[in-house]
Motif scaffolding. Structure first.
Motif, short mmCIF file in Angstrom:
data_model
loop_
_atom_site.label_atom_id
_atom_site.label_comp_id
_atom_site.label_asym_id
_atom_site.label_seq_id
_atom_site.Cartn_x
_atom_site.Cartn_y
_atom_site.Cartn_z
N HIS A 163 -19.28 8.91 3.21
CA HIS A 163 -18.90 10.32 3.33
C HIS A 163 -19.04 10.83 4.76
N ALA A 164 -20.01 10.30 5.51
CA ALA A 164 -20.17 10.71 6.91
C ALA A 164 -18.95 10.29 7.73
N VAL A 165 -18.51 9.05 7.52
CA VAL A 165 -17.31 8.56 8.22
C VAL A 165 -16.09 9.38 7.81
N LEU A 166 -15.98 9.64 6.51
CA LEU A 166 -14.87 10.45 6.01
C LEU A 166 -14.90 11.84 6.64
N GLY A 167 -16.09 12.39 6.80
CA GLY A 167 -16.22 13.71 7.40
C GLY A 167 -15.79 13.75 8.84
N VAL A 168 -16.12 12.71 9.60
CA VAL A 168 -15.72 12.64 11.01
C VAL A 168 -14.20 12.57 11.12
N VAL A 169 -13.58 11.74 10.27
CA VAL A 169 -12.12 11.60 10.30
C VAL A 169 -11.46 12.93 9.93
N ALA A 170 -11.96 13.58 8.87
CA ALA A 170 -11.38 14.85 8.44
C ALA A 170 -11.57 15.92 9.51
N ALA A 171 -12.72 15.89 10.20
CA ALA A 171 -12.98 16.89 11.24
C ALA A 171 -11.99 16.75 12.39
N ARG A 172 -11.65 15.53 12.74
CA ARG A 172 -10.67 15.32 13.81
C ARG A 172 -9.31 15.88 13.40
N LEU A 173 -8.96 15.67 12.14
CA LEU A 173 -7.68 16.17 11.65
C LEU A 173 -7.67 17.70 11.54
N GLY A 174 -8.87 18.27 11.38
CA GLY A 174 -8.94 19.71 11.14
C GLY A 174 -9.19 20.55 12.38
N ARG A 175 -9.14 19.98 13.57
CA ARG A 175 -9.40 20.76 14.78
C ARG A 175 -8.45 21.94 14.92
N THR A 176 -7.17 21.70 14.62
CA THR A 176 -6.18 22.78 14.74
C THR A 176 -6.49 23.92 13.77
N LEU A 177 -6.93 23.57 12.56
CA LEU A 177 -7.24 24.60 11.56
C LEU A 177 -8.41 25.47 11.98
N ARG A 178 -9.32 24.91 12.79
CA ARG A 178 -10.51 25.67 13.18
C ARG A 178 -10.28 26.55 14.39
N GLU A 179 -9.08 26.52 14.97
CA GLU A 179 -8.79 27.45 16.05
C GLU A 179 -8.79 28.87 15.50
N PRO A 180 -9.24 29.86 16.30
CA PRO A 180 -9.38 31.24 15.78
C PRO A 180 -8.15 31.77 15.07
N ARG A 181 -6.95 31.50 15.61
CA ARG A 181 -5.75 32.06 14.99
C ARG A 181 -5.45 31.44 13.64
N ASN A 182 -5.95 30.21 13.42
CA ASN A 182 -5.69 29.52 12.15
C ASN A 182 -6.87 29.60 11.19
N ARG A 183 -7.93 30.28 11.58
CA ARG A 183 -9.14 30.30 10.76
C ARG A 183 -8.91 30.86 9.35
N PRO A 184 -8.13 31.96 9.21
CA PRO A 184 -7.88 32.45 7.84
C PRO A 184 -7.23 31.39 6.96
N LEU A 185 -6.29 30.60 7.53
CA LEU A 185 -5.65 29.54 6.75
C LEU A 185 -6.66 28.51 6.31
N ALA A 186 -7.59 28.15 7.21
CA ALA A 186 -8.63 27.17 6.87
C ALA A 186 -9.52 27.70 5.75
N ASN A 187 -9.85 28.99 5.81
CA ASN A 187 -10.69 29.56 4.76
C ASN A 187 -10.00 29.58 3.41
N TYR A 188 -8.70 29.90 3.42
CA TYR A 188 -7.95 29.90 2.17
C TYR A 188 -7.81 28.48 1.61
N ALA A 189 -7.63 27.51 2.49
CA ALA A 189 -7.55 26.12 2.05
C ALA A 189 -8.87 25.68 1.42
N PHE A 190 -9.98 26.07 2.07
CA PHE A 190 -11.31 25.75 1.54
C PHE A 190 -11.50 26.40 0.17
N ALA A 191 -11.10 27.68 0.05
CA ALA A 191 -11.23 28.39 -1.22
C ALA A 191 -10.41 27.71 -2.31
#
Length: 208
Positions: A163-191
């Protein structure tokens, strides 16, 4: 200590179980996408700690006592679903509340606790440990309780690395989602992921 044959079968079965998509994988990936690799690592640690808790419950016979009480399964199932829906609601509220300002990421400790509760409030996770671990115990090879603890701890360690390796891979893919302008989209995806896990718990995780 389990014999070499049982240990080999156990390792193979554990890896097969981990690579099949499930709630733990979804939980780690969603937190990695939303909070980066630290969020994924915290979720992975929480899940592995819950694995250790359930291992000791099985070894001590507590799991059997808990699940022998008829309402226990339903209480855990409904409680787990409500908890996941609460997480989804908290994520949905963030964009409206924090729009236009810098969003503070969740703390490592809070995500760690979420990971533990996510597993501990899933009754079939405990049932899985009660059914899965004893299959690989070798009678006459020492204390059964020790073997159960050894196997459960090994499973928790393997799951943590995976799961740690999976988390690192997912985090790299999710950098764009964590940008301030995309943060609402990331929160809705998480929800959406949390709500889907809650629905799965209510609709499909019924006692058989």
């Amino acid at each position: 200590m389990p014999d070499a044959v049982n240990l080999s079968l156990f390792l193979a079965a554990a890896m097969l179980l981990l690579i099949v998509p499930g709630p733990n994988m979804a939980f780690v990936m969603s937190h990695s996408l939303a909070h980066g690799w630290r969020g994924g690592l915290a979720a992975a640690l929480g899940i592995s700690c819950s694995d250790l808790v359930m291992t000791f419950m099985v070894s001590a016979g507590v799991g059997t006592i808990v699940m022998s009480w008829a309402p226990a399964f339903e209480l855990l199932r409904i409680g787990g679903a409500c908890y996941l829906m609460w997480l989804a609601w908290q994520a949905v509220k963030k964009p409206a509340r924090k729009q236009g300002c810098e969003v503070k990421l969740e703390s490592f400790g809070s995500i760690f606790i979420r990971g533990m509760l996510n597993s501990l409030l899933n009754p079939k996770a405990l049932l899985f440990f009660m059914v899965f671990l004893p299959q690989f115990v070798a009678l006459g090879r020492g204390s059964i309780s020790f073997q159960l603890i050894f196997l459960g701890s090994l499973l928790a360690l393997i799951a943590l690395v995976f799961h740690a390796v999976l988390g690192v891979v997912a985090a790299r893919l999710g950098r764009t989602l964590r940008e301030p302008r995309n943060r609402p989209l990331a929160n809705y995806a998480f929800a959406a992921v949390m709500a889907a896990m809650a629905a799965r718990l209510i609709l499909f995780e019924r006692p058989t």
